[in-house]
Design an enzyme around this catalytic site. Structure first.
Site, PDB file in Angstrom:
ATOM      1  CG  ASP A 251      -1.793   1.247   1.282  1.00 28.08           C
ATOM      2  OD1 ASP A 251      -2.756   1.302   0.507  1.00 28.08           O
ATOM      3  OD2 ASP A 251      -1.498   2.154   2.081  1.00 28.08           O
TER       4      ASP A 251
ATOM      5  CB  SER B 177      -2.078   3.361  12.588  1.00 26.41           C
ATOM      6  OG  SER B 177      -1.397   4.370  11.904  1.00 26.41           O
ATOM      7  N   PRO B 178      -2.258  -0.388  12.525  1.00 23.02           N
ATOM      8  CG  PRO B 178      -1.547  -2.401  11.574  1.00 23.02           C
ATOM      9  CD  PRO B 178      -1.613  -0.920  11.309  1.00 23.02           C
ATOM     10  CG  LEU B 179       1.414  -2.991  15.129  1.00 26.87           C
ATOM     11  CD1 LEU B 179       2.879  -3.205  14.769  1.00 26.87           C
ATOM     12  CD2 LEU B 179       0.907  -4.122  16.016  1.00 26.87           C
TER      13      LEU B 179
ATOM     14  CB  SER C 290      -8.499   6.070   2.068  1.00 28.32           C
ATOM     15  OG  SER C 290      -7.697   6.278   3.204  1.00 28.32           O
TER      16      SER C 290
ATOM     17  N   GLY D 107       3.413  -0.700   8.690  1.00 27.79           N
ATOM     18  CA  GLY D 107       4.573   0.080   8.293  1.00 27.79           C
ATOM     19  C   GLY D 107       5.719  -0.221   9.237  1.00 27.79           C
TER      20      GLY D 107
ATOM     21  NE  ARG E  77       6.523   4.861  12.109  1.00 32.16           N
ATOM     22  CZ  ARG E  77       5.547   4.298  11.421  1.00 32.16           C
ATOM     23  NH1 ARG E  77       4.290   4.458  11.823  1.00 32.16           N
ATOM     24  NH2 ARG E  77       5.791   3.571  10.349  1.00 32.16           N
TER      25      ARG E  77
ATOM     26  CE1 TYR F 248       0.533   7.910   2.679  1.00 28.40           C
ATOM     27  CE2 TYR F 248       1.152   5.690   2.066  1.00 28.40           C
ATOM     28  CZ  TYR F 248       0.284   6.562   2.686  1.00 28.40           C
ATOM     29  OH  TYR F 248      -0.833   6.075   3.316  1.00 28.40           O
TER      30      TYR F 248
ATOM     31  CD  GLN G 288      10.688  -1.205  13.648  1.00 27.50           C
ATOM     32  OE1 GLN G 288      10.042  -0.699  12.724  1.00 27.50           O
ATOM     33  NE2 GLN G 288      10.995  -0.532  14.738  1.00 27.50           N
TER      34      GLN G 288
END
Length: 327
Positions: free
Chosen positions: A48, A207-209, A150, A283, A227, A53, A289
């Site tokens: 994605d 941002s699933p985490l 989105s 991401g 981040r 971006y 990671q």
């Protein structure tokens, strides 16, 4: 990696997607190549990106890597258009802008088509039917194989999907919707997710985490390479460093300790297996990671763990978010 249908379509995608938000800005070509190769070798297909971006660098970088590292035919490439770096207008959903943006995306990606093309956000200043016509033209011309949206709220998603379904064979049905969704952000469950389930639209959580917070890395301090320590991403992480989030992160850590896995794996397995979810988009800063995230493939959370996490993170649903008879 297990493959799933994207909404009520024939397109199948890997049940974990690779996000490229930081490519070309915080993630250089070397790290991006290592991520894409690790993802591909693990059986991942959905990648994605978006035209904004890295100011286009993410698409350009992905295009170069598809040319020399991973076969284009092995990937399901999703990109987005509509966001604009304009202080007076953050979104442009006009037909002219969207189609021009798609052509520019294809040039940067070095491909004749994208597998899924998303409208990045709802534009209140453009008639919705004009915005959606851009999707129809993109698909009918072969420049996109499937279409989605989105950051649409519940009524916007339902209106858009219903408009498309009103003329089957002429208008392109929406395959997917992408929004932030995690144990720390369950707002989509109020109206967006019920609409998506009813309309056969696959959800691609971003941002699933919880912007990295659910990994537990911020429990005691802010790592210098995270981040949260980045000048331009710290404000992105900050909203999830409050007391409410801390309680949820503690619960995830407790579950991880009990299962002898990592908090990352618990949080990602929870979101991956939620009703309506096609593929969380992850991401990562580097391949290490990403590999840690991909290790969740073999993990399924026990029902009692899911219920405990549901309870500790439950959003407040009030009238009329859902069926009034259940409230």
């Amino acid at each position: 990696m297990e493959q799933r249908h994207l909404g009520r379509t024939g397109l199948r995608v890997s049940r974990i997607g690779l996000g490229t938000l930081t490519w070309g800005r915080d993630t250089d070509e070397h790290d991006a190549a290592a991520q894409l190769k690790a993802f591909w070798e693990a059986g991942g297909t959905l990648v994605d990106t978006a035209d904004v971006y890295g100011d286009g660098e993410a698409e350009y970088l992905l295009g170069r890597l598809m040319e020399g590292l991973v076969p284009r035919r092995d990937l399901v490439v999703s990109t987005k258009a509509g966001s604009v770096p304009d202080p007076d207008r953050r979104v442009d959903g006009s037909r002219g802008h969207l189609l021009a943006a798609l052509d520019a995306s294809l040039a940067r990606l070095g491909t004749d088509y994208v597998d899924v093309w998303h409208i990045h956000a709802y534009d209140p200043d453009t008639p919705l039917e004009e915005t959606l016509q851009a999707l129809d033209l993109a698909v009918s011309s072969g420049r996109a194989r499937y279409a989605g949206v989105s950051n649409f709220c519940g009524w916007q998603l339902a209106k858009a999907a219903t408009w498309q379904l009103a003329a089957p064979g002429i208008r392109t049905r929406l395959s997917s919707t992408q929004l932030e969704y995690s144990l720390l952000q369950r707002g989509v469950e109020r109206e967006v997710l019920p609409a998506a389930l009813d309309l056969g639209i696959g959800l691609l959580p971003s941002s699933p985490l919880g912007r990295g917070v659910l990994t537990g890395k911020y429990r005691n301090s802010t790592p210098v390479d995270s981040r949260g320590a980045s000048e331009h991403l710290a404000p992105f992480v900050a909203p999830y460093l409050d007391d409410t989030a801390s309680r949820i992160v503690d619960a995830v850590q407790t579950a991880a300790d009990g299962l002898a896995v990592t908090p990352l794996q618990v949080a990602l397995a929870w979101i991956r297996d939620r009703p309506g979810v096609a593929a969380p988009v992850v991401g990562a800063r580097n391949a290490q990671q990403l590999t840690a995230a991909l290790s969740v493939e073999t993990l399924s959370l026990p029902d009692e763990i899911c219920r405990a996490l549901d309870d500790v993170s439950a959003p407040v649903h009030r009238y009329p978010d859902h069926d009034w008879s259940t409230l």
